[in-house]
Design a protein around this motif. Structure first.
Motif, short mmCIF file in Angstrom:
data_model
loop_
_atom_site.label_atom_id
_atom_site.label_comp_id
_atom_site.label_asym_id
_atom_site.label_seq_id
_atom_site.Cartn_x
_atom_site.Cartn_y
_atom_site.Cartn_z
N SER A 118 0.85 -1.18 0.00
CA SER A 118 0.00 0.00 0.00
C SER A 118 0.89 1.23 0.00
O SER A 118 1.92 1.27 0.68
N GLY A 120 -0.27 4.13 1.03
CA GLY A 120 -0.61 4.87 2.24
C GLY A 120 -1.07 6.30 2.05
O GLY A 120 -0.85 7.15 2.92
N THR A 122 -4.48 7.50 1.21
CA THR A 122 -5.82 7.82 1.70
C THR A 122 -5.86 7.97 3.21
O THR A 122 -6.54 8.87 3.74
N ARG A 123 -5.14 7.13 3.91
CA ARG A 123 -5.19 7.17 5.38
C ARG A 123 -4.64 8.47 5.97
O ARG A 123 -4.89 8.79 7.14
N GLU A 124 -3.92 9.24 5.17
CA GLU A 124 -3.30 10.49 5.64
C GLU A 124 -4.13 11.73 5.32
O GLU A 124 -3.76 12.84 5.70
#
Length: 273
Positions: A118, A120, A122-124
């Protein structure tokens, strides 16, 4: 295709595509209304338009505010009486330092043999960032379209050109999921409204450009160096981004006489085929 004397609104006329579109319409004799949140951008675009001899009404407007959009259209009616063409160009684009980092990370990932993982992104993304993009890129398109149709439907005449992106069609901008989501929404909105209003002789279409050779993006290309640029061009068969003049020509066509309803035209150098 005669746009002589037509009243044309171009939103978001900062340096780049918006300003180029305004100039393209000015060159064919249209009467321009331009808006932006930046007074400097407005002033520069107005000077460029008037240099071609075109009449120009320049107004500051944040299209994410329905009240400001209503006030904008009141001024348009006061000055010109109607509107013939709307170009929904105003948009937030991923151009901060974190966006540059994400973009470079994506280009490395898709052009380097390495284990899948991933990235990473979207999570941020914060709530505030997500909502800012939707406010301008989607709500702004809706607010301006709603007001334009109030003028175009009674006169049974109008063209609306929504500026989408290949980000709404592909994974080319996977580094910016918030931006992709909004441009996908613009495409869906375009198709729906186009079907709704075609019977009133109003043509709604979208242009979904690939990379745009703006000063900001050219600066990014300088920043990433030759290796980074070579990675980027792996995904673009033509090996370059489109100029603002090339894209503005497509917008000009969609504002003229044609048989297109609810179509998404994507000049992108072969990046998405």
């Amino acid at each position: 295709m005669s746009l002589q004397g037509k009243v044309v609104l171009v939103t978001g006329v900062g340096p780049g595509l918006g300003k180029a579109c305004a100039e393209a319409f000015a060159k064919v004799g249209a009467r321009l209304v331009i808006c932006d949140v930046s007074e400097q951008s407005l002033s520069e675009a107005q000077a460029a338009v008037e240099a071609h001899g075109a009449e120009c009404l320049a107004l500051r407007c944040d299209v994410s505010s329905s009240a400001e959009v209503r006030a904008l259209f009141e001024r348009i009616v006061e000055r010109f009486g109607t509107l013939h063409v709307l170009v929904n160009n105003a948009a937030l684009t991923p151009n901060r330092e974190i966006d540059t980092q994400r973009r470079s990370a994506l280009y490395r990932y898709i052009s380097t043999p390495e284990p899948r993982r991933s990235l990473g992104f979207t999570r941020e993304i914060s709530d505030e960032e997500w909502h800012r993009y939707w406010g301008v890129n989607v709500h702004g398109v809706f607010y301006c379209t709603r007001e334009a149709l109030k003028l175009m439907e009674p006169q049974r005449d109008g063209k609306i050109v929504n500026i989408a992106s290949i980000a709404g069609l592909s994974t080319k901008s996977a580094h910016s999921p918030h931006y992709c989501a909004t441009k996908g929404a613009v495409i869906a909105f375009t198709r729906s409204v186009a079907y709704e209003v075609a019977g009133a002789n109003i043509f709604v279409n979208a242009m979904a450009p690939g990379g745009v050779a703006t000063p900001a993006f050219n600066a990014y290309l300088d920043q990433i160096g030759e290796e980074g640029r070579n990675r980027l061009w792996q995904g673009c068969p033509l090996g370059r981004f489109g100029t603002v003049e090339e894209y503005a020509g497509t917008v000009l066509y969609l504002a003229g006489d044609h048989y297109l309803v609810g179509q998404v035209i994507s000049p992108n150098g072969g990046s998405v085929v």
